[in-house]
Design an enzyme around this catalytic site. Sequence first.
Site, PDB file in Angstrom:
ATOM      1  N   TYR A  18       3.213  -0.376   6.722  1.00  0.00           N
ATOM      2  CA  TYR A  18       4.292  -0.228   5.746  1.00  0.00           C
ATOM      3  C   TYR A  18       5.498   0.433   6.405  1.00  0.00           C
ATOM      4  O   TYR A  18       5.430   1.589   6.840  1.00  0.00           O
ATOM      5  CB  TYR A  18       3.841   0.597   4.549  1.00  0.00           C
ATOM      6  CG  TYR A  18       2.786  -0.063   3.687  1.00  0.00           C
ATOM      7  CD1 TYR A  18       2.508  -1.424   3.790  1.00  0.00           C
ATOM      8  CD2 TYR A  18       2.068   0.669   2.743  1.00  0.00           C
ATOM      9  CE1 TYR A  18       1.547  -2.025   2.998  1.00  0.00           C
ATOM     10  CE2 TYR A  18       1.107   0.064   1.940  1.00  0.00           C
ATOM     11  CZ  TYR A  18       0.848  -1.278   2.074  1.00  0.00           C
ATOM     12  OH  TYR A  18      -0.110  -1.871   1.288  1.00  0.00           O
ATOM     13  N   GLY A  35       2.161 -15.295  -8.536  1.00  0.00           N
ATOM     14  CA  GLY A  35       2.209 -15.957  -7.238  1.00  0.00           C
ATOM     15  C   GLY A  35       1.992 -14.948  -6.119  1.00  0.00           C
ATOM     16  O   GLY A  35       1.405 -13.885  -6.317  1.00  0.00           O
TER      17      GLY A  35
END
Length: 305
Positions: free
Chosen positions: A52, A220
Amino acid sequence: MRTMKLGTSTLEVPVVAVGCMRINSLEKAAAERFVQTALEIGANFFDHADIYGGGTCEEIFSDAIRMNDNVREKIILQSKCGIRKGAFDFSKEHILTSVDGILRRLKTDYLDILLLHRPDALVEPEEVAEAFDLLESSGKVRHFGVSNQNPMQIQLLKKAVKQPIVANQLQLSITNSTMISNGINVNMENDSAVNRDGSILDYCRLNDITIQPWSPFQYGFFEGVFLGNDKFPELNQKIDEIAKKYEVSSTTIAIAWLLRHPAHMQPVTGTMNINRLIDCCKAGDVHLTREEWYEIYRAAGNKLP
């Protein structure tokens, strides 16, 4: 905030985890306000990963929370490793090196939980086991888990790994609920019946592995959020209706839908907005009825056989 046991461990954790993937989008003062607010509302479980922000998210977090021994005792830290540029890597060397980097950036001596981030096609369970044994014996990691893994991948690890797998972080939301739908549409000739994950939901329940849903508001694969989205009018109408009944926000209901499932999941938030984080955490106090849960499920376009 309401708490729960993480997997088979004795670790008591909040029912909502604070994801820190986007903390590098905040200025220093805003990051400090964010983590302090989280602590004030009982959201003391912070989820990280070494990728990250290229590691900067862990550094920003440790600075924002002003990490010291007193602070460390009050929080639960989870991080993930196993992804590097162009490859996934569960080798002993990579796991050990990654954890040392994570600990350095978080300014701590140990992680409460380490997750293996994405399945490595070249995994050798014996190497993972050696790494976990060293991390446990040295006190650098107290509990272990996985992310995005199916039952057989976990079983393969357990062939050599002796530590319990306490968590499995998986993509799950109202609009990304195939792991739920395939269990409802058993033996049916429709797309919802396709078993894409080896019945991971049932496997985790059978083995007391806590599922940590990631991207709980996404539809999605990072295509956007469904709340307030014109693509999901029926879903938003139903969520808003139920939110009004409980006098909470739609954000709260979206998380409450996950918490209502008897698998005792621990959703991982991704927001850096303080008010939205507060709304997420309020979900621990909302218990949807069976009828409300199914109404939301159907409003997302899911059909019952």
